[in-house]
Write an enzyme that holds these catalytic residues in place. Structure first.
Site, short mmCIF file in Angstrom:
data_model
loop_
_atom_site.label_atom_id
_atom_site.label_comp_id
_atom_site.label_asym_id
_atom_site.label_seq_id
_atom_site.Cartn_x
_atom_site.Cartn_y
_atom_site.Cartn_z
N CYS A 86 42.27 48.89 33.25
CA CYS A 86 42.52 47.74 34.11
C CYS A 86 41.24 46.92 34.19
O CYS A 86 40.19 47.45 34.57
CB CYS A 86 42.94 48.24 35.49
SG CYS A 86 43.09 46.93 36.71
N CYS B 26 43.88 41.55 50.32
CA CYS B 26 43.12 41.93 49.13
C CYS B 26 41.61 41.90 49.37
O CYS B 26 41.08 40.92 49.91
CB CYS B 26 43.50 40.97 48.00
SG CYS B 26 42.65 41.34 46.46
N CYS C 123 44.47 36.00 49.11
CA CYS C 123 45.54 36.87 49.61
C CYS C 123 45.00 37.69 50.79
O CYS C 123 43.90 38.23 50.73
CB CYS C 123 46.06 37.79 48.50
SG CYS C 123 46.81 36.88 47.15
N CYS D 118 41.37 48.01 44.83
CA CYS D 118 40.56 47.32 43.83
C CYS D 118 39.73 46.25 44.53
O CYS D 118 40.16 45.62 45.48
CB CYS D 118 41.43 46.70 42.75
SG CYS D 118 42.81 45.75 43.34
N CYS E 81 37.41 36.03 43.67
CA CYS E 81 38.72 35.38 43.52
C CYS E 81 38.85 34.32 44.60
O CYS E 81 38.33 34.47 45.71
CB CYS E 81 39.83 36.43 43.70
SG CYS E 81 41.49 35.79 43.40
N GLU F 255 34.52 45.18 38.41
CA GLU F 255 35.10 46.53 38.38
C GLU F 255 36.17 46.66 37.32
O GLU F 255 36.93 45.73 37.08
CB GLU F 255 35.84 46.71 39.70
CG GLU F 255 35.14 47.49 40.73
CD GLU F 255 35.99 47.55 41.99
OE1 GLU F 255 35.73 46.75 42.89
OE2 GLU F 255 36.91 48.39 42.05
N1 SAH Z 1 45.33 37.99 40.91
C1 SAH Z 1 46.29 38.78 40.22
C2 SAH Z 1 45.78 40.13 39.72
C3 SAH Z 1 44.86 40.92 40.59
S1 SAH Z 1 45.45 41.90 41.91
C4 SAH Z 1 47.52 38.96 41.06
O1 SAH Z 1 47.54 38.51 42.20
O2 SAH Z 1 48.51 39.50 40.56
C5 SAH Z 1 46.52 43.12 41.25
C6 SAH Z 1 47.66 43.50 42.17
O3 SAH Z 1 47.21 44.27 43.29
C7 SAH Z 1 48.38 42.30 42.77
O4 SAH Z 1 49.76 42.55 42.80
C8 SAH Z 1 47.82 42.25 44.17
O5 SAH Z 1 48.63 41.51 45.03
C9 SAH Z 1 47.74 43.72 44.50
N2 SAH Z 1 46.84 44.07 45.59
C10 SAH Z 1 45.67 43.50 45.95
N3 SAH Z 1 45.14 44.14 47.01
C11 SAH Z 1 45.97 45.14 47.31
C12 SAH Z 1 45.96 46.17 48.28
N4 SAH Z 1 44.97 46.27 49.18
N5 SAH Z 1 46.98 47.04 48.29
C13 SAH Z 1 47.99 46.95 47.40
N6 SAH Z 1 48.05 46.02 46.45
C14 SAH Z 1 47.06 45.11 46.41
#
Ligand code: SAH
Length: 353
Positions: A108, A122, A119, A336, A115, A95
């Site tokens: 973006c 996510c 987390c 995302c 991944c 995406e």
């Molecule tokens: N792996 C990298 C980049 C990808 S995620 C990282 O962790 O920074 C991009 C951002 O979106 C990160 O700050 C991540 O923690 C956040 N993110 C992921 N899922 C999310 C969600 N459901 N709501 C808000 N932020 C989210």
């Protein structure tokens, strides 16, 4: 054995020139080919009309020319945000998002298919890592979107699916190609790379002294709370992470951005805000507050507007620069990784013929 054909769109100008001269071509053809790929963003080798036909045929026969296919586009009617789903050569999907800001257009991109950082909030983590993206697959997301919209892309953020520093070498090559003057020549200052906090790679990146912005996904100011949200924190503790950030600033002079996603009842209390201020005190940084984007199957919800503003005010009172991420494209899809996930599920149920 690696029997893949050489991926010419992932080579820098020197590598490309060596590659084609070894095949008997004149060196100046290297720059011509490079410019077709990275400046004119050619979608096929056939378009490269100032290259001799025999050379083009050789390239078509012996090389991989990476071009992503658009599998889906969702366009917001509110703000011009466009969410793209691209199909890769091997059937994987990634995406990317196009966003319009007053300061220019931003894209973006994803750095991995899936991944493995896990987390808890996510969507991209749910099915784990499928594979790393190549430099050309990262670039193609930018090129495709620029071609599709017909608009200039002035900023690139590596904040889509994947952990960019878990695909370190390819990320670095991608940055080199993106910013090269014979390509689309993006300024390093207009590129942001976001990481969940892989300390060794942050230190290594610091030594490169790039002018990109490094964004750290912090999300909690205590080690314990961070561990409960982000498994990576068990490997690299918050103190080591903060030390790496200070070192990054020392080496590059670039202010760090801390991303703090807000989860109601989890990390949005007054104590959380106080702890965050304490952690960042004296640092040259910027905080980006992001109300969580709820993901199906995960219990996190965003705080109300009041809660959000109270945290913002708290930081401001301590002199910490803070912004709240604007919600763009809220009418087209949620967090995302969700669009990709939805399509992977559909593809599993009814394989595309
Ligand atoms: N792996 C990298 C980049 C990808 S995620 C990282 O962790 O920074 C991009 C951002 O979106 C990160 O700050 C991540 O923690 C956040 N993110 C992921 N899922 C999310 C969600 N459901 N709501 C808000 N932020 C989210």
């Amino acid at each position: 054995m690696n029997n893949k054909k050489p991926d010419i769109k992932s080579m820098d100008l020197t590598e490309l020139t060596e590659f084609i001269t070894a095949a008997g071509q004149k060196p100046f053809r290297g720059r011509q080919l490079y410019q077709w790929m990275h400046q004119k963003c050619a979608t096929s080798i056939d378009e490269m009309t100032n290259l001799p036909k025999a050379f083009r045929d050789e390239l078509k026969e012996g090389c991989t020319y990476t071009v992503l296919k658009q599998a889906n586009v969702q366009a917001s009617t509110q703000d011009g945000t466009r969410k793209y789903l691209f199909l890769l050569e091997d059937g994987n999907m990634v995406e990317s998002v196009f966003m319009r800001y007053k300061t220019g257009n931003s894209v973006c991109i994803s750095s991995q298919a899936g991944c493995r950082m896990g987390c808890k909030f996510c969507a991209s983590a749910i099915d784990g890592l499928s594979r790393n993206l190549t430099p050309s697959e990262m670039l193609e997301q930018v090129y495709q979107i620029s071609r599709d919209t017909g608009e200039r892309v002035s900023n690139v953020v590596v904040m889509g699916t994947g952990e960019p520093l878990d695909n370190y070498d390819n990320l670095l090559q991608f940055l080199t190609l993106l910013c090269n003057e014979d390509g689309i020549h993006m300024s390093q200052r207009n590129v942001t790379v976001s990481t969940c906090g892989l300390v060794p790679q942050i230190l290594e990146l610091a030594h490169k002294k790039l002018q990109i912005t490094l964004a750290i996904s912090l999300h909690a100011a205590s080690q314990q709370k961070r561990c409960s949200l982000m498994p990576v924190a068990n490997r690299y503790g918050i103190e080591d992470l903060m030390a790496a950030c200070r070192y990054y600033f020392e080496m590059t002079g670039r202010r760090i951005t801390f991303e703090y996603s807000l989860f109601a009842g989890v990390n949005d209390s007054k104590e959380d805000a106080t702890m965050l201020c304490g952690l960042l005190s004296g640092m040259n940084c910027h905080v980006n507050l992001i109300p969580v984007n709820p993901v199906k199957g995960r219990e996190f919800v965003p705080p109300g507007k009041e809660g959000l503003l109270s945290i913002k005010k708290h930081l401001e009172q301590k002199g910490i620069p803070v912004t709240v991420r604007r919600t763009l494209g809220s009418d087209i899809d949620a967090a995302c990784g969700q669009l990709r996930k939805k399509y992977m599920e559909i593809a599993e149920k009814s394989p595309l013929s």
